[in-house]
Design an enzyme around this catalytic site. Structure first.
Site, PDB file in Angstrom:
ATOM      1  N   CYS A 163       0.821  -1.225   0.000  1.00 30.89           N
ATOM      2  CA  CYS A 163       0.000   0.000   0.000  1.00 30.89           C
ATOM      3  C   CYS A 163       0.850   1.268   0.000  1.00 30.89           C
ATOM      4  O   CYS A 163       0.365   2.349  -0.326  1.00 30.89           O
ATOM      5  CB  CYS A 163      -0.924   0.005   1.210  1.00 30.89           C
ATOM      6  SG  CYS A 163      -2.050  -1.391   1.207  1.00 30.89           S
ATOM      7  N   HIS A 165      -3.628   7.032   2.431  1.00 31.45           N
ATOM      8  CA  HIS A 165      -4.006   5.728   1.898  1.00 31.45           C
ATOM      9  C   HIS A 165      -5.422   5.395   2.378  1.00 31.45           C
ATOM     10  O   HIS A 165      -5.731   5.530   3.563  1.00 31.45           O
ATOM     11  CB  HIS A 165      -2.992   4.686   2.393  1.00 31.45           C
ATOM     12  CG  HIS A 165      -3.385   3.288   2.085  1.00 31.45           C
ATOM     13  ND1 HIS A 165      -3.872   2.912   0.862  1.00 31.45           N
ATOM     14  CD2 HIS A 165      -3.380   2.158   2.850  1.00 31.45           C
ATOM     15  CE1 HIS A 165      -4.140   1.617   0.875  1.00 31.45           C
ATOM     16  NE2 HIS A 165      -3.856   1.142   2.070  1.00 31.45           N
ATOM     17  N   ASN A 170     -10.160  -0.298  -0.377  1.00 31.21           N
ATOM     18  CA  ASN A 170      -8.696  -0.185  -0.309  1.00 31.21           C
ATOM     19  C   ASN A 170      -8.111  -0.753  -1.607  1.00 31.21           C
ATOM     20  O   ASN A 170      -8.172  -1.962  -1.835  1.00 31.21           O
ATOM     21  CB  ASN A 170      -8.214  -0.977   0.922  1.00 31.21           C
ATOM     22  CG  ASN A 170      -6.692  -1.003   1.057  1.00 31.21           C
ATOM     23  OD1 ASN A 170      -5.967  -0.595   0.149  1.00 31.21           O
ATOM     24  ND2 ASN A 170      -6.216  -1.499   2.182  1.00 31.21           N
TER      25      ASN A 170
HETATM   26  N1  ACO Z   1     -19.005  -8.493   8.981  1.00 28.81           N
HETATM   27  C1  ACO Z   1     -19.517  -8.696  10.202  1.00 28.81           C
HETATM   28  N2  ACO Z   1     -18.755  -9.000  11.269  1.00 28.81           N
HETATM   29  C2  ACO Z   1     -17.447  -9.090  11.074  1.00 28.81           C
HETATM   30  C3  ACO Z   1     -16.840  -8.893   9.828  1.00 28.81           C
HETATM   31  C4  ACO Z   1     -17.688  -8.573   8.749  1.00 28.81           C
HETATM   32  N3  ACO Z   1     -17.214  -8.352   7.512  1.00 28.81           N
HETATM   33  N4  ACO Z   1     -15.507  -9.039   9.942  1.00 28.81           N
HETATM   34  C5  ACO Z   1     -15.262  -9.315  11.214  1.00 28.81           C
HETATM   35  N5  ACO Z   1     -16.432  -9.362  11.913  1.00 28.81           N
HETATM   36  C6  ACO Z   1     -16.641  -9.639  13.322  1.00 28.81           C
HETATM   37  C7  ACO Z   1     -15.487 -10.372  13.945  1.00 28.81           C
HETATM   38  O1  ACO Z   1     -15.620 -11.758  13.754  1.00 28.81           O
HETATM   39  C8  ACO Z   1     -15.604  -9.986  15.396  1.00 28.81           C
HETATM   40  O2  ACO Z   1     -16.620 -10.769  15.977  1.00 28.81           O
HETATM   41  P1  ACO Z   1     -16.460 -11.312  17.501  1.00 28.81           P
HETATM   42  O3  ACO Z   1     -16.392 -10.068  18.343  1.00 28.81           O
HETATM   43  O4  ACO Z   1     -17.693 -12.120  17.686  1.00 28.81           O
HETATM   44  O5  ACO Z   1     -15.191 -12.086  17.508  1.00 28.81           O
HETATM   45  C9  ACO Z   1     -16.139  -8.553  15.335  1.00 28.81           C
HETATM   46  O6  ACO Z   1     -16.701  -8.392  14.025  1.00 28.81           O
HETATM   47  C10 ACO Z   1     -15.064  -7.506  15.559  1.00 28.81           C
HETATM   48  O7  ACO Z   1     -13.949  -7.839  14.750  1.00 28.81           O
HETATM   49  P2  ACO Z   1     -12.660  -6.941  14.711  1.00 28.81           P
HETATM   50  O8  ACO Z   1     -11.647  -7.606  13.827  1.00 28.81           O
HETATM   51  O9  ACO Z   1     -12.267  -6.581  16.104  1.00 28.81           O
HETATM   52  O10 ACO Z   1     -13.246  -5.648  13.980  1.00 28.81           O
HETATM   53  P3  ACO Z   1     -12.556  -4.276  13.756  1.00 28.81           P
HETATM   54  O11 ACO Z   1     -13.389  -3.206  14.304  1.00 28.81           O
HETATM   55  O12 ACO Z   1     -11.079  -4.295  14.128  1.00 28.81           O
HETATM   56  O13 ACO Z   1     -12.616  -4.129  12.162  1.00 28.81           O
HETATM   57  C11 ACO Z   1     -11.177  -4.295  10.261  1.00 28.81           C
HETATM   58  C12 ACO Z   1     -11.960  -5.052  11.343  1.00 28.81           C
HETATM   59  C13 ACO Z   1     -12.174  -3.486   9.458  1.00 28.81           C
HETATM   60  C14 ACO Z   1     -10.460  -5.294   9.383  1.00 28.81           C
HETATM   61  C15 ACO Z   1     -10.162  -3.350  10.951  1.00 28.81           C
HETATM   62  O14 ACO Z   1      -9.432  -4.051  11.913  1.00 28.81           O
HETATM   63  C16 ACO Z   1      -9.209  -2.708   9.990  1.00 28.81           C
HETATM   64  O15 ACO Z   1      -9.594  -1.952   9.115  1.00 28.81           O
HETATM   65  N6  ACO Z   1      -7.894  -2.946  10.184  1.00 28.81           N
HETATM   66  C17 ACO Z   1      -6.882  -2.356   9.344  1.00 28.81           C
HETATM   67  C18 ACO Z   1      -6.820  -3.051   8.040  1.00 28.81           C
HETATM   68  C19 ACO Z   1      -5.928  -2.295   7.086  1.00 28.81           C
HETATM   69  O16 ACO Z   1      -5.963  -1.110   7.047  1.00 28.81           O
HETATM   70  N7  ACO Z   1      -5.099  -3.005   6.315  1.00 28.81           N
HETATM   71  C20 ACO Z   1      -4.270  -2.246   5.491  1.00 28.81           C
HETATM   72  C21 ACO Z   1      -3.404  -2.638   4.644  1.00 28.81           C
HETATM   73  S1  ACO Z   1      -3.725  -3.847   3.449  1.00 28.81           S
HETATM   74  C22 ACO Z   1      -2.321  -3.906   2.481  1.00 28.81           C
HETATM   75  O17 ACO Z   1      -1.320  -3.347   2.771  1.00 28.81           O
HETATM   76  C23 ACO Z   1      -2.381  -4.736   1.239  1.00 28.81           C
END
Ligand code: ACO
Length: 324
Positions: free
Chosen positions: A112, A251, A281
Site C-alpha cells: 500500500c 491511503h 482499499n
Molecule cells: N461483517 C460482520 N462481522 C465481522 C466482519 C464482517 N465483515 N468481519 C469481522 N467481523 C466480526 C469479527 O468476527 C468480530 O466478531 P467477535 O467479536 O464475535 O469475535 C467482530 O466483528 C469484531 O472484529 P474486529 O476484527 O475486532 O473488527 P474491527 O473493528 O477491528 O474491524 C477491520 C476489522 C475493518 C479489518 C479493521 O481491523 C481494519 O480496518 N484494520 C486495518 C486493516 C488495514 O488497514 N489493512 C491495510 C493494509 S492492506 C495492504 O497493505 C495490502
C-alpha cells in the site's frame, strides 16, 4: 532542482461490487461494513482485465493532463503487488502499450506504500537530470482476496492512478519524502504463498495461501501510530505546521483509521480526502486515485500544500509533502 507533478490520471473497472452484494457472499451486513470501514462499494476488474490494463488507462490520462506524449517519458515506475505475472515487470508491459520507446521501466514492491515509495524514487531521478517520469499505482486486489473470508474481502477493490513527474522551477514541487520500514512486522499483512518460500502447488492452493492474510486489529493500531508520526515528521522537516496544510491525501484503508489520525493531528476533516466509500482499499492505487479525483474536483490548486501518506504490508509507512 525539485520534481513536480505535471499531470494526474486514474481509471477504475466498470463493475461495482456493493456491500449488499457482499451480504449475499459472506456473513456480513452493509451497516457493519460502513460503520467499521466507511466502505460502501468497490470496483472489480473484469475477467481477463489485468493490472497493466488498468495502469495503462490511468497513465494515458495522466499524460494527457500533462500535455505530454509517451515518447517524452524517460522512466516508468509501477507500484503494485498484483502485477500481470511475476515476469516481466508490469512497468514493461505498460511501457510497450503506451509506446514509450525511450523509457526505462521497472516495478516497485511496497504494497500500500508502493506509490509513495515510487514517487520518491522518481523524485530522486528528476534531481539527477531525467526529465519526465511516469509513476503508476495499479492493483487488481480482487485476485488475491479470499472471497470467503469476511474479515478481509469487505476491504479491497481494484483500480489505478498515475502521475507524471517533471522538473520544477521556483518553490513548487515535492518538498520532501520520508520512507520507513519494519520487517519485524511482516506477518501483520501478507500473502504467504506463490513465491519462493511456498511455491505454487495444489496444497498451497487448497490451503488458500495465495490470498491476503491480515491481523486487522493490530494493523489498525500500527496504522494510526505510523500515520501520525509520519505527518509530524514531514511537516517538521519543512518547518511547517498542521495549519499550513491545505489537503491530506492518506491511503484509503479505513475511514476510522483516517479519522483517528486526523483527530490526533487536530486536522479538520474538510482538509482530508476520503474516497474509500466508492473504491475500498486499492493498495498502491489508492493515493494516486484519490489525488487525481482531488485535482479534477479543483480541491488542489496552484500553491496548495498537499501531504500524501500511506502504511501497508512490510510493514512500510511513508509520506511526502508537495507544494502544488
Ligand atoms: N461483517 C460482520 N462481522 C465481522 C466482519 C464482517 N465483515 N468481519 C469481522 N467481523 C466480526 C469479527 O468476527 C468480530 O466478531 P467477535 O467479536 O464475535 O469475535 C467482530 O466483528 C469484531 O472484529 P474486529 O476484527 O475486532 O473488527 P474491527 O473493528 O477491528 O474491524 C477491520 C476489522 C475493518 C479489518 C479493521 O481491523 C481494519 O480496518 N484494520 C486495518 C486493516 C488495514 O488497514 N489493512 C491495510 C493494509 S492492506 C495492504 O497493505 C495490502
Amino acid at each position: 532542482m525539485r520534481a513536480r507533478i505535471v499531470g494526474t490520471g486514474s481509471y477504475v473497472p466498470e463493475r461495482v461490487l456493493t456491500n449488499a452484494d457482499l451480504e449475499r457472499m459472506v456473513a456480513t451486513s452493509d451497516t457493519w461494513i460502513v460503520e467499521r470501514t466507511g466502505i460502501r462499494e468497490r470496483r472489480i476488474a473484469a475477467p481477463g482485465e489485468a493490472c497493466s490494463d488498468l495502469g495503462t488507462k490511468a497513465a494515458e490520462r495522466a499524460l494527457e493532463a500533462a500535455g505530454l506524449t509517451a515518447a517524452d517519458l524517460d522512466l516508468i515506475l509501477v507500484a503494485t503487488c498484483t502485477g500481470d505475472s511475476p515476469l516481466p515487470s508490469t512497468a514493461c508491459l505498460i511501457q510497450h502499450r503506451l509506446g514509450a520507446v525511450r523509457a526505462a521501466a521497472c516495478d516497485i514492491s511496497a504494497a500500500c506504500c508502493g506509490f509513495v515509495y515510487a514517487l520518491a524514487v522518481g523524485e530522486a531521478y528528476v534531481k539527477t537530470g531525467l526529465r519526465h517520469i511516469l509513476v503508476v499505482g495499479a492493483e487488481v486486489m480482487s485476485v488475491i482476496t479470499d472471497w470467503t473470508d469476511r474479515s478481509t474481502c469487505i476491504l479491497f477493490g481494484d483500480g489505478a492512478g498515475a502521475v507524471v513527474l517533471g522538473p520544477a522551477d521556483g518553490d513548487r514541487g515535492i518538498l520532501s519524502s520520508h520512507l520507513h520500514s519494519d520487517g519485524n512486522l511482516w506477518d501483520l499483512i501478507c500473502v504467504p504463498g506463490g513465491g519462493s518460500r511456498i511455491p505454487p502447488s495444489d496444497k498451497m492452493l487448497a490451503d488458500g495461501l495465495q490470498y491476503i492474510k491480515m491481523k486487522g486489529n493490530e494493523t489498525f493500531k500500527v496504522a494510526v501510530k505510523t500515520l501520525e508520526e509520519s505527518a509530524r515528521e514531514t511537516l517538521s522537516a519543512n518547518h511547517l505546521s498542521m495549519d499550513d496544510l491545505d489537503l491530506y491525501v492518506p491511503h484509503q484503508a479505513n475511514a476510522r483509521i483516517i479519522k483517528a489520525v486526523a483527530d490526533r493531528l487536530e486536522l479538520p476533516m474538510e482538509k482530508v480526502v476520503l474516497n474509500m466509500d466508492r473504491y475500498g482499499n486499492t493498495s498502491a492505487a489508492s493515493i494516486p486515485l484519490a489525488l487525481d479525483e482531488a485535482v479534477r474536483a479543483a480541491r488542489v490548486k496552484d500553491g496548495s500544500l498537499v501531504m500524501i501518506a500511506a502504511f501497508g504490508s512490510g510493514l512500510t509507512w511513508a509520506s511526502a509533502l508537495i507544494r502544488w
